[in-house]
Scaffold this active site. Structure first.
Site, PDB file in Angstrom:
ATOM      1  N   THR A 126       0.411  -1.434   0.181  1.00 23.02           N
ATOM      2  CA  THR A 126       0.176   0.256  -0.189  1.00 23.02           C
ATOM      3  C   THR A 126       0.967   1.096   0.067  1.00 23.02           C
ATOM      4  OG1 THR A 126      -1.773  -0.979   1.531  1.00 23.02           O
ATOM      5  CG2 THR A 126      -1.652   0.911   1.866  1.00 23.02           C
ATOM      6  N   ARG A 243      -5.340 -13.303   3.469  1.00 26.03           N
ATOM      7  CA  ARG A 243      -6.114 -12.996   3.448  1.00 26.03           C
ATOM      8  C   ARG A 243      -7.217 -14.274   4.413  1.00 26.03           C
ATOM      9  NH1 ARG A 243      -8.409 -11.491  -2.267  1.00 26.03           N
ATOM     10  NH2 ARG A 243      -6.948  -9.014  -1.562  1.00 26.03           N
ATOM     11  N   GLY A 343     -24.950  -0.752  29.195  1.00 25.15           N
ATOM     12  CA  GLY A 343     -23.360   0.212  30.086  1.00 25.15           C
ATOM     13  C   GLY A 343     -22.425  -0.403  29.718  1.00 25.15           C
ATOM     14  N   GLU A 366      -5.461  -5.791   3.952  1.00 23.80           N
ATOM     15  CA  GLU A 366      -5.718  -6.932   3.068  1.00 23.80           C
ATOM     16  C   GLU A 366      -7.246  -7.053   2.318  1.00 23.80           C
ATOM     17  OE1 GLU A 366      -3.588 -10.336   4.288  1.00 23.80           O
ATOM     18  OE2 GLU A 366      -2.816  -9.575   6.544  1.00 23.80           O
ATOM     19  N   GLU A 370     -15.596  -4.360   0.473  1.00 24.79           N
ATOM     20  CA  GLU A 370     -16.233  -4.636  -0.974  1.00 24.79           C
ATOM     21  C   GLU A 370     -15.291  -4.896  -2.194  1.00 24.79           C
ATOM     22  OE1 GLU A 370     -15.630  -1.903   1.432  1.00 24.79           O
ATOM     23  OE2 GLU A 370     -17.858  -1.470   1.785  1.00 24.79           O
TER      24      GLU A 370
HETATM   25  C1  LIG Z   1      -4.070  -0.660  10.852  1.00 22.87           C
HETATM   26  C2  LIG Z   1      -3.999  -1.456   8.907  1.00 22.87           C
HETATM   27  C3  LIG Z   1      -2.808  -2.128   8.834  1.00 22.87           C
HETATM   28  C4  LIG Z   1      -2.043  -2.611   7.083  1.00 22.87           C
HETATM   29  N1  LIG Z   1      -1.131  -2.651   6.722  1.00 22.87           N
HETATM   30  C5  LIG Z   1      -1.119  -3.105   5.919  1.00 22.87           C
HETATM   31  C6  LIG Z   1       0.223  -3.789   5.943  1.00 22.87           C
HETATM   32  O1  LIG Z   1       0.641  -5.104   6.451  1.00 22.87           O
HETATM   33  N2  LIG Z   1       0.671  -4.021   4.084  1.00 22.87           N
HETATM   34  C7  LIG Z   1      -0.029  -2.821   2.929  1.00 22.87           C
HETATM   35  O2  LIG Z   1       0.708  -3.536   1.563  1.00 22.87           O
HETATM   36  N3  LIG Z   1      -1.066  -2.291   3.611  1.00 22.87           N
HETATM   37  C8  LIG Z   1      -2.316  -2.544   4.461  1.00 22.87           C
HETATM   38  N4  LIG Z   1      -3.039  -1.619   4.962  1.00 22.87           N
HETATM   39  C9  LIG Z   1      -3.251  -1.385   3.798  1.00 22.87           C
HETATM   40  C10 LIG Z   1      -4.816  -1.928   3.401  1.00 22.87           C
HETATM   41  O3  LIG Z   1      -4.385  -3.012   2.895  1.00 22.87           O
HETATM   42  C11 LIG Z   1      -5.953  -0.621   2.363  1.00 22.87           C
HETATM   43  O4  LIG Z   1      -5.726   0.117   3.219  1.00 22.87           O
HETATM   44  C12 LIG Z   1      -7.147  -1.220   2.143  1.00 22.87           C
HETATM   45  O5  LIG Z   1      -6.732  -1.749   1.037  1.00 22.87           O
HETATM   46  C13 LIG Z   1      -7.600  -0.054   1.827  1.00 22.87           C
HETATM   47  O6  LIG Z   1      -7.008   0.596   0.770  1.00 22.87           O
HETATM   48  P1  LIG Z   1      -6.851   2.824   0.968  1.00 22.87           P
HETATM   49  O7  LIG Z   1      -7.421   2.771   2.849  1.00 22.87           O
HETATM   50  O8  LIG Z   1      -6.322   2.909   0.262  1.00 22.87           O
HETATM   51  O9  LIG Z   1      -8.522   2.690   0.419  1.00 22.87           O
HETATM   52  P2  LIG Z   1      -9.329   2.351  -0.734  1.00 22.87           P
HETATM   53  O10 LIG Z   1      -8.533   2.517  -1.882  1.00 22.87           O
HETATM   54  O11 LIG Z   1      -9.375   4.912  -1.148  1.00 22.87           O
HETATM   55  O12 LIG Z   1     -11.217   2.568  -0.968  1.00 22.87           O
HETATM   56  C14 LIG Z   1     -11.865   3.454   0.380  1.00 22.87           C
HETATM   57  C15 LIG Z   1     -13.245   3.018   0.368  1.00 22.87           C
HETATM   58  O13 LIG Z   1     -13.234   2.874  -1.230  1.00 22.87           O
HETATM   59  C16 LIG Z   1     -13.938   1.497  -1.154  1.00 22.87           C
HETATM   60  N5  LIG Z   1     -13.566   1.090  -2.908  1.00 22.87           N
HETATM   61  C17 LIG Z   1     -12.520   1.496  -3.211  1.00 22.87           C
HETATM   62  N6  LIG Z   1     -12.280   0.842  -4.977  1.00 22.87           N
HETATM   63  C18 LIG Z   1     -13.171  -0.071  -4.738  1.00 22.87           C
HETATM   64  C19 LIG Z   1     -14.135  -0.703  -6.192  1.00 22.87           C
HETATM   65  N7  LIG Z   1     -13.380  -0.910  -7.568  1.00 22.87           N
HETATM   66  N8  LIG Z   1     -15.141  -0.706  -6.108  1.00 22.87           N
HETATM   67  C20 LIG Z   1     -16.223  -0.857  -5.029  1.00 22.87           C
HETATM   68  N9  LIG Z   1     -15.758   0.235  -3.464  1.00 22.87           N
HETATM   69  C21 LIG Z   1     -14.089   0.533  -3.912  1.00 22.87           C
HETATM   70  C22 LIG Z   1     -13.024   0.235  -0.426  1.00 22.87           C
HETATM   71  O14 LIG Z   1     -13.374  -0.838  -0.618  1.00 22.87           O
HETATM   72  C23 LIG Z   1     -13.661   1.750   0.542  1.00 22.87           C
HETATM   73  O15 LIG Z   1     -14.637   1.587   1.473  1.00 22.87           O
HETATM   74  C24 LIG Z   1      -2.976  -1.659   6.427  1.00 22.87           C
HETATM   75  C25 LIG Z   1      -4.106  -0.560   6.411  1.00 22.87           C
HETATM   76  C26 LIG Z   1      -4.456  -0.241   8.151  1.00 22.87           C
HETATM   77  C27 LIG Z   1      -5.633   0.168   8.551  1.00 22.87           C
END
Ligand SMILES: Cc1cc2nc3c(=O)[nH]c(=O)nc-3n(C[C@H](O)[C@H](O)[C@H](O)COP(=O)(O)OP(=O)(O)OC[C@H]3O[C@@H](n4cnc5c(N)ncnc54)[C@H](O)[C@@H]3O)c2cc1C
Length: 394
Positions: A126, A243, A343, A366, A370
């Site tokens: 990411t 996953r 509560g 992961e 969605e």
């Molecule tokens: C605590 C934590 C730990 C993590 N650990 C890791 C890690 O170890 N390694 C790593 O690489 N990443 C990691 N991540 C990243 C995580 O996998 C991403 O945050 C996640 O995949 C979502 O990406 P985004 O935050 O950019 O959201 P976005 O991609 O911006 O999505 C925002 C919203 O839009 C929806 N959306 C996006 N595209 C579509 C579509 N085509 N159709 C419908 N809905 C859609 C999403 O479901 C979401 O609800 C971590 C995140 C957190 C918060």
């Protein structure tokens, strides 16, 4: 114990993890949540009891006991502490690149260190501008002689700052699409690599989540996983396999919350009887338990599929279904658990508010829920159920 699908050997190992979780990790969970400190004592406990070995083949120093048991171990730990369960899930996530695409030499160099727990890994896909749309990443890796030079940054990386080895995805040119992406392993002490900051979070507070920066990071060309341009395929195959680790964490949280709510409901009295005897509370408990069991069915089915050698599209769908169901059940069961406690569910003296905060992330990382639905629908579209239409037409 109720009916279960495990062999005697699997049951013995499950019971060992269950005992460690209940006796050693559970009593630490609230403190881990409150201090936001990475629990090195839990890592040490896993090391001493060979728990990391559950995730690796015997030839690399692991126990070779298979995928189902590794998922059960994460579930058992998740029942008491989601942060500690995540340590196990990421031991798998961060080493899957090597397992799937590593050369024999790369595997022999790193996997035994992960199997013993001497080293912790991380998975860095990411970026701030690319989460669900991972192909939009902008981190670059350009070849210079016998080296690659990596520039860019990664966001939200679990185990940031505690990992010894990072699986990193990058492409030669930021404008290139997914076909340009390659996968690399980068050791944490490589010059130019840094953890720029750690994120404060809603839950899984003891787990580190950080931003990584790469400023002219030079790594040997031998650190490439697979071939140049294979990175996107590798990243997706890793997620197929990792996953279910999140699903297992989610199921553990859900079952832990359900178990706690049940015991509480037996002792809390209103209107002259334990609330467990009020039908509306009984309905909640029955739904929570049934949802957990349904989620477990999908998760264990996935584990058995891997152990029986199933691969490809069928596994991709099973993995996404397990993650989708277990994540949603975690959110449902923990929210209901808070409600059962009234509560008391809302205050920190009781663990269910922590369970509820911890559950939310399992619907996000992961691949969001969605994204899981997109994956499942895509695999469904590939399957042929044409006989139904031909039946109608006939
Ligand atoms: C605590 C934590 C730990 C993590 N650990 C890791 C890690 O170890 N390694 C790593 O690489 N990443 C990691 N991540 C990243 C995580 O996998 C991403 O945050 C996640 O995949 C979502 O990406 P985004 O935050 O950019 O959201 P976005 O991609 O911006 O999505 C925002 C919203 O839009 C929806 N959306 C996006 N595209 C579509 C579509 N085509 N159709 C419908 N809905 C859609 C999403 O479901 C979401 O609800 C971590 C995140 C957190 C918060």
């Amino acid at each position: 114990m109720a009916w279960d699908v495990l062999t005697d050997e699997q049951r013995e190992l499950r019971d060992l993890v269950r005992r460690l979780a209940r006796e050693r990790i559970g009593p630490r969970a609230a403190e881990i949540d409150e201090t936001h400190e990475f629990p090195w004592d839990v890592v040490e406990l896993f090391r001493e009891n060979d728990i990391f070995g559950l995730f690796f083949d015997e030839q690399y120093g692991g126990l070779g006991t298979g995928t189902l048991l590794s998922l059960i171990a994460i579930e058992e730990v998740g029942k008491v502490c989601a942060t500690s369960a995540l340590i196990l899930a990421v031991q798998e996530l961060g080493s899957l690149g090597l397992k799937i695409a590593g050369s024999e030499e790369q595997k022999a160099m790193y996997l035994p260190r992960f199997a013993s727990g001497e080293w912790l890994p991380a998975y860095a896909l990411t970026e701030s501008g690319s989460g669900s749309d991972s192909a939009a990443m902008r981190t670059t890796a350009r070849r210079e002689g016998d080296e690659y030079v990596i520039d860019g940054s990664k966001r939200f990386i679990t185990n940031a700052g505690v990992a010894n080895l990072y699986t990193v995805f990058a492409k030669p040119d930021p404008e290139q699409g997914h076909s340009g992406i390659s996968a690399f392993v980068v050791e944490a002490d490589t010059p130019g690599f840094a953890v720029a900051r750690l994120e404060p979070k809603m839950g899984i507070s003891g787990s580190t989540t950080g931003e990584l920066t790469f400023d002219g990071v030079r790594i040997p060309a031998a650190n490439l996983l697979g071939a140049e341009g294979d990175g996107f395929k590798i990243a997706m195959r890793i997620l197929d396999r990792s996953r279910p680790g999140v699903a297992a964490q989610a199921l553990g949280i859900a079952q832990g919350a359900t178990d706690y709510a049940l015991e509480y409901a037996k002792t809390r009295e209103t209107m002259g009887k334990p609330i467990a005897q009020h039908q509306l509370i009984q309905a909640k408990l029955a739904d929570m338990e049934t949802e957990c069991e349904a989620a477990r069915g999908l998760l264990y089915r996935y584990g058995r599929m891997v152990d029986e050698g199933v691969d490809g599209a069928e596994l991709t769908k099973a993995s996404a279904m397990a993650k989708l169901k277990c994540g949603d059940v975690a959110m449902f069961a923990t929210t209901e658990a808070v409600q059962v406690l009234g509560g008391y569910g809302y205050i920190k003296e009781y663990p269910v508010e922590r369970f509820m905060r911890d559950a939310k992330i399992t619907q996000i990382y992961e691949g969001t829920q969605e994204v899981q639905r997109l994956v499942i629908a895509r695999e469904m579209a590939r399957e042929s159920r044409a006989f139904l239409l031909s039946g109608v037409v006939a």
